[in-house]
Design an enzyme around this catalytic site. Sequence first.
Site, PDB file in Angstrom:
ATOM      1  N   MET A 165       0.862  -1.282   0.072  1.00 24.79           N
ATOM      2  CA  MET A 165       0.047   0.043  -0.009  1.00 24.79           C
ATOM      3  C   MET A 165       0.857   1.303   0.162  1.00 24.79           C
ATOM      4  O   MET A 165       0.607   2.174   0.740  1.00 24.79           O
ATOM      5  CB  MET A 165      -1.137   0.062   1.440  1.00 24.79           C
ATOM      6  CG  MET A 165      -1.907  -1.305   1.222  1.00 24.79           C
ATOM      7  SD  MET A 165      -2.673  -1.431  -0.380  1.00 24.79           S
ATOM      8  CE  MET A 165      -4.056  -0.315   0.006  1.00 24.79           C
ATOM      9  N   ARG A 166       1.853   1.494  -0.869  1.00 22.38           N
ATOM     10  CA  ARG A 166       2.586   2.480  -1.007  1.00 22.38           C
ATOM     11  C   ARG A 166       3.231   2.849  -2.510  1.00 22.38           C
ATOM     12  O   ARG A 166       2.980   1.880  -3.256  1.00 22.38           O
ATOM     13  CB  ARG A 166       4.073   2.158  -0.175  1.00 22.38           C
ATOM     14  CG  ARG A 166       4.023   2.116   1.235  1.00 22.38           C
ATOM     15  CD  ARG A 166       5.331   1.921   1.814  1.00 22.38           C
ATOM     16  NE  ARG A 166       6.167   3.296   1.378  1.00 22.38           N
ATOM     17  CZ  ARG A 166       6.143   4.311   2.202  1.00 22.38           C
ATOM     18  NH1 ARG A 166       5.448   4.586   3.193  1.00 22.38           N
ATOM     19  NH2 ARG A 166       7.023   5.206   1.755  1.00 22.38           N
ATOM     20  N   HIS A 216      -3.957  -5.102  -9.655  1.00 23.01           N
ATOM     21  CA  HIS A 216      -4.988  -4.284  -9.444  1.00 23.01           C
ATOM     22  C   HIS A 216      -6.202  -4.702  -9.741  1.00 23.01           C
ATOM     23  O   HIS A 216      -6.441  -5.209 -10.727  1.00 23.01           O
ATOM     24  CB  HIS A 216      -4.762  -2.850 -10.127  1.00 23.01           C
ATOM     25  CG  HIS A 216      -5.779  -1.835  -9.878  1.00 23.01           C
ATOM     26  ND1 HIS A 216      -5.602  -1.054  -8.706  1.00 23.01           N
ATOM     27  CD2 HIS A 216      -6.913  -1.428 -10.670  1.00 23.01           C
ATOM     28  CE1 HIS A 216      -6.632  -0.148  -8.759  1.00 23.01           C
ATOM     29  NE2 HIS A 216      -7.385  -0.342  -9.470  1.00 23.01           N
ATOM     30  N   LYS A 236     -10.147 -14.414  -7.050  1.00 21.54           N
ATOM     31  CA  LYS A 236      -9.750 -15.722  -7.793  1.00 21.54           C
ATOM     32  C   LYS A 236      -8.832 -15.399  -9.046  1.00 21.54           C
ATOM     33  O   LYS A 236      -8.102 -16.324  -9.429  1.00 21.54           O
ATOM     34  CB  LYS A 236     -11.146 -16.573  -8.026  1.00 21.54           C
ATOM     35  CG  LYS A 236     -11.632 -17.329  -6.999  1.00 21.54           C
ATOM     36  CD  LYS A 236     -12.601 -18.270  -7.718  1.00 21.54           C
ATOM     37  CE  LYS A 236     -13.409 -18.981  -6.475  1.00 21.54           C
ATOM     38  NZ  LYS A 236     -14.571 -19.444  -7.101  1.00 21.54           N
TER      39      LYS A 236
HETATM   40  C1  GRF Z   1      -5.706  -7.483  -4.002  1.00 22.74           C
HETATM   41  O1  GRF Z   1      -7.009  -7.044  -4.081  1.00 22.74           O
HETATM   42  C2  GRF Z   1      -4.822  -6.553  -4.796  1.00 22.74           C
HETATM   43  O2  GRF Z   1      -5.442  -6.618  -6.232  1.00 22.74           O
HETATM   44  C3  GRF Z   1      -4.659  -5.211  -4.291  1.00 22.74           C
HETATM   45  O3  GRF Z   1      -4.629  -5.395  -2.966  1.00 22.74           O
HETATM   46  C4  GRF Z   1      -5.132  -6.651  -2.549  1.00 22.74           C
HETATM   47  C5  GRF Z   1      -4.194  -7.540  -1.950  1.00 22.74           C
HETATM   48  O4  GRF Z   1      -4.736  -8.602  -1.465  1.00 22.74           O
HETATM   49  N1  GRF Z   1      -3.514  -4.405  -4.855  1.00 22.74           N
HETATM   50  P1  GRF Z   1      -3.901  -9.835  -0.859  1.00 22.74           P
HETATM   51  O5  GRF Z   1      -3.010  -9.275   0.355  1.00 22.74           O
HETATM   52  O6  GRF Z   1      -2.808 -10.276  -1.713  1.00 22.74           O
HETATM   53  O7  GRF Z   1      -4.695 -10.671  -0.134  1.00 22.74           O
END
Ligand code: GRF
Length: 215
Positions: A89-90, A108, A171
């Site tokens: 998240m950066r 994404h 999924k």
């Molecule tokens: C996913 O939905 C991805 O697309 C987004 O952040 C989420 C991460 O999920 N960038 P996880 O931590 O891999 O379960």
Amino acid sequence: MKNLGILLSGRGSNFEAIARNVQAGEIPARIAVVISNLPEAPGLARAREMGFDARFIPSKGKEREAYDREVVAALKECQVDIVCLAGFMRVLSPYFVREFPNRILNIHPALLPAFPGMDAQKQALEYGVKLTGCTVHLVDEGVDRGPIVCQAVVPVLDDDTVESLSARILKEEHQIYAEAIRLLVEDRIRVEGRRVIPDQPGGGVAAGARERTVP
Ligand code: GRF
């Protein structure tokens, strides 16, 4: 064999899917390090349990580039070739991006360029689109903007909630992330402007797009 570095901040389901594919030989690479900027990320604990070199590098209170220099130093120490952002998240600094040109992938949960940024599934639901999906792209200096490697389409159902839609998209994320990493690991992608052209052994249709009907 190429070395992968995985960066995450949360649940880590994409990391786990990558690890499963590596273990099964579907991705011919090695996970050299898993890095989280948050100590409580479940994905970090999971990586430790699975026996990976899993590191917490705190980002709190640090300037973007100063932090990125620490992360890049750890990635280089582990001889990482390809960086996979898996719910990290950066936003990366230009410095970080330049250290791994066309060697950083991000996943994404929408069909970019639609619904970039946070809460992409909620954005899609509220907008009223009938199809959404997920995108794996190379990371450049913009946010959710680099050349697209793979996409998968997912229907939006009339009774969907953010949770049910997110689960259906997730999924597909797990599938296409593995496919994209494999292409990059095998040096099978060519970047022409914004277009990523997968080299198919023996030619054929690009493997970068898949479509799904209602499950
Ligand atoms: C996913 O939905 C991805 O697309 C987004 O952040 C989420 C991460 O999920 N960038 P996880 O931590 O891999 O379960």
